[in-house]
Design a protein around this motif. Structure first.
Motif, PDB file in Angstrom:
ATOM      1  N   SER A  21      62.176  28.153  71.251  1.00  0.00           N
ATOM      2  CA  SER A  21      61.230  29.136  71.854  1.00  0.00           C
ATOM      3  C   SER A  21      59.933  28.928  71.403  1.00  0.00           C
ATOM      4  O   SER A  21      58.851  28.968  71.974  1.00  0.00           O
ATOM      5  CB  SER A  21      61.874  30.426  71.742  1.00  0.00           C
ATOM      6  OG  SER A  21      63.104  30.501  72.282  1.00  0.00           O
ATOM      7  N   ILE A  25      56.549  28.157  73.334  1.00  0.00           N
ATOM      8  CA  ILE A  25      55.365  29.136  73.450  1.00  0.00           C
ATOM      9  C   ILE A  25      54.016  28.358  72.526  1.00  0.00           C
ATOM     10  O   ILE A  25      52.880  28.573  73.205  1.00  0.00           O
ATOM     11  CB  ILE A  25      55.768  30.304  72.613  1.00  0.00           C
ATOM     12  CG1 ILE A  25      56.947  31.036  73.325  1.00  0.00           C
ATOM     13  CG2 ILE A  25      54.559  31.233  72.497  1.00  0.00           C
ATOM     14  CD1 ILE A  25      56.448  31.524  74.516  1.00  0.00           C
ATOM     15  N   ALA A 132      53.133  35.954  76.370  1.00  0.00           N
ATOM     16  CA  ALA A 132      53.177  35.126  75.153  1.00  0.00           C
ATOM     17  C   ALA A 132      53.197  35.909  73.786  1.00  0.00           C
ATOM     18  O   ALA A 132      53.793  35.724  72.937  1.00  0.00           O
ATOM     19  CB  ALA A 132      52.124  34.012  75.239  1.00  0.00           C
ATOM     20  N   TYR A 135      55.748  38.323  72.854  1.00  0.00           N
ATOM     21  CA  TYR A 135      57.084  37.606  72.800  1.00  0.00           C
ATOM     22  C   TYR A 135      56.989  37.020  71.356  1.00  0.00           C
ATOM     23  O   TYR A 135      58.148  37.112  70.775  1.00  0.00           O
ATOM     24  CB  TYR A 135      56.919  36.512  73.795  1.00  0.00           C
ATOM     25  CG  TYR A 135      58.092  35.533  74.123  1.00  0.00           C
ATOM     26  CD1 TYR A 135      59.126  35.952  75.149  1.00  0.00           C
ATOM     27  CD2 TYR A 135      58.354  34.543  73.460  1.00  0.00           C
ATOM     28  CE1 TYR A 135      60.092  35.135  75.544  1.00  0.00           C
ATOM     29  CE2 TYR A 135      59.858  33.871  73.530  1.00  0.00           C
ATOM     30  CZ  TYR A 135      60.550  34.124  74.622  1.00  0.00           C
ATOM     31  OH  TYR A 135      61.775  33.557  74.848  1.00  0.00           O
ATOM     32  N   VAL A 136      55.977  36.186  70.843  1.00  0.00           N
ATOM     33  CA  VAL A 136      56.101  35.697  69.691  1.00  0.00           C
ATOM     34  C   VAL A 136      56.006  36.694  68.480  1.00  0.00           C
ATOM     35  O   VAL A 136      56.753  36.335  67.507  1.00  0.00           O
ATOM     36  CB  VAL A 136      54.905  34.705  69.475  1.00  0.00           C
ATOM     37  CG1 VAL A 136      53.518  35.354  69.313  1.00  0.00           C
ATOM     38  CG2 VAL A 136      55.049  33.627  68.296  1.00  0.00           C
ATOM     39  N   LEU A 225      63.671  28.500  77.671  1.00  0.00           N
ATOM     40  CA  LEU A 225      62.985  29.706  77.214  1.00  0.00           C
ATOM     41  C   LEU A 225      63.805  31.126  77.655  1.00  0.00           C
ATOM     42  O   LEU A 225      63.957  31.291  78.552  1.00  0.00           O
ATOM     43  CB  LEU A 225      61.422  29.970  77.587  1.00  0.00           C
ATOM     44  CG  LEU A 225      60.614  30.597  76.696  1.00  0.00           C
ATOM     45  CD1 LEU A 225      60.122  30.152  75.605  1.00  0.00           C
ATOM     46  CD2 LEU A 225      59.187  31.025  77.541  1.00  0.00           C
TER      47      LEU A 225
END
Length: 440
Positions: A21, A25, A132, A135-136, A225
């Protein structure tokens, strides 16, 4: 709308799935960087091709980044409705449309149509960034969030190093310096023909970029993902957020969004103004094109330091404090220090070096602010992230402010706009991120 049934908790992912993932990203952040930082050379390029003032040339950054203000909240609702992956696909499709708009803009030599294309590119990026960044941030332990964001930053700024150089290699010619010097001596017809030929050089590269962006949208949609569940809170976060109905009840988030606004403004000024600033000392566009890449190289150096030291040697909040203080000091050096030095085979004013070094000062500010601002948001994470992404409109407004003062006073004195920005960032790093209630 409820989160997709396929959504999973970040902590339930295996180490392998997490790194896959992060890799995907990271690719997205590379694309963010390539499309965003090419503006550093588009600004002086359009300034010549359309004979613009400093203020008008920075409409490039304004049109691109103002879309974050307009589209960030709609992006959060889009992501709630369709999930991260489909949302990212739509973001890439919007970016592809923006890139393709460069073709009719170049054919008709219409600056306003270029600005529309840049706005559309920014709209797609707003969707991608809204997905993003949170998400990270949640994809692992929160004390290592700055470390993960630093890895993303290497992808982003690595692309930024390549973008101006590749763009210059594709659209600029060896004899362009002589052409630029002769423009004012040409007849109106010859000048118009030369500038039309100059601007139409962007058609091929942006046709390729648009095609690649469309393909990436398809790729992300069918990639491995996973959908990350940010809607369901832990028991601890649920208790802390009980009774809260609005993101405006999280002071550390609101103050963090302001910090993002000012931080990205300082970052884009450091990168997008360094070529025109070097031009003011008689350095040509073909020679000055390397300076944004050096600024971004120092940013990557900062990321590598962060990855190595956070959190084992130093906490992410202390790194944030150091970086913001360094930016404050470098701003004073830019304004007051002067004198020739040798740099990359050129004789340059030392203040240009301090502009370049802002890349180091800015490197870990973004990575430091995000985990502090999103801490404890729980079910408000997507909307909170959209508010943070709205802060990216600082990229639109701050360069315009710089351009206004550059026309009014000088390109050197205009760097004073950075000073209050860094002072606020020092405040947030030291105290502002700890505020959990508007009541004293």
């Amino acid at each position: 709308m409820a989160q997709s049934p396929a959504a999973v908790k970040a902590e339930s992912l295996s180490s392998r799935d997490t790194w896959i993932s992060i890799g995907i990203i990271g690719m997205l952040f590379f694309i963010f960087g390539f499309v965003s930082w090419v503006n550093a050379i588009l600004i002086p390029y359009f300034k010549i091709a359309f004979t613009l003032s400093n203020f008008d040339s920075y409409l490039v950054a304004f049109a691109f980044y103002i879309s974050y203000l307009v589209m960030s909240v709609p992006s959060s609702y889009l992501l709630k409705s369709v999930g991260f992956k489909k949302g990212m696909m739509y973001g890439f499709f919007a970016m592809a449309i923006g890139a393709f708009l460069f073709v009719p803009a170049a054919m008709s030599r219409t600056y306003e149509l270029f600005l529309l294309g840049l706005f559309t590119l920014g709209t797609g990026l707003a969707v991608l960034q809204t997905a993003a960044n949170p998400y990270v941030t949640v994809l692992g332990p929160k004390e290592r969030a700055a470390q993960r964001i630093s890895i993303m930053g290497i992808f982003n700024k690595g692309a930024g190093i390549l973008a101006p150089i590749l763009f210059a290699a594709v659209v600029l010619r060896v004899g362009d310096n002589e052409l630029f010097q002769q423009l004012d001596l040409m007849s109106p017809e010859a000048k118009d023909e030369a500038l039309t030929e100059l601007i139409q050089r962007v058609i091929t590269p942006y046709t390729i970029v648009g095609t690649v962006l469309f393909g990436l949208g398809i790729f992300v949609r069918f990639s491995p993902l996973p959908e990350i569940d940010t809607e369901h809170e832990s028991a601890e976060v649920a208790v802390a957020n009980s009774g809260k109905t609005s993101i405006f009840q999280f002071p550390h988030l609101i103050l963090g969004a302001i910090a993002i606004f000012l931080h990205v403004g300082t970052q884009v000024i450091a990168i997008d103004t360094v070529i025109p600033y070097a031009n003011s000392f008689g350095i040509s566009l073909l020679d000055a094109k390397v300076f944004p890449s050096f600024t971004l190289a120092f940013t990557i150096l900062g990321y590598l330091i962060g990855i190595s030291l956070i959190p084992k040697v130093i906490s992410q909040v202390n790194v944030l404090r150091i970086c913001t203080l360094l930016g404050t000091i470098l701003t004073l050096f830019i304004v007051f220090a002067e004198g020739p030095i040798q740099f990359w085979g050129m004789t340059v004013d030392i203040s240009i070096l301090f502009v370049v070094l802002l890349g180091l000062a800015n490197s870990l500010v973004w990575a430091g602010i995000w985990p502090l601002a999103l801490d404890g948001l729980g079910r408000f994470t997507k909307l909170g992230a959209s508010l943070m992404i709205m802060g990216l409109c600082g990229n639109a407004i701050m360069p315009m402010l710089y351009g206004y003062f550059a026309d009014l006073y000088s390109v050197r004195l205009a760097y004073w706009v950075l000073f209050p920005c860094y002072l606020y960032l020092v405040f947030y790093a030291v105290y502002g991120h700890q505020i959990r209630s508007w009541k004293r």
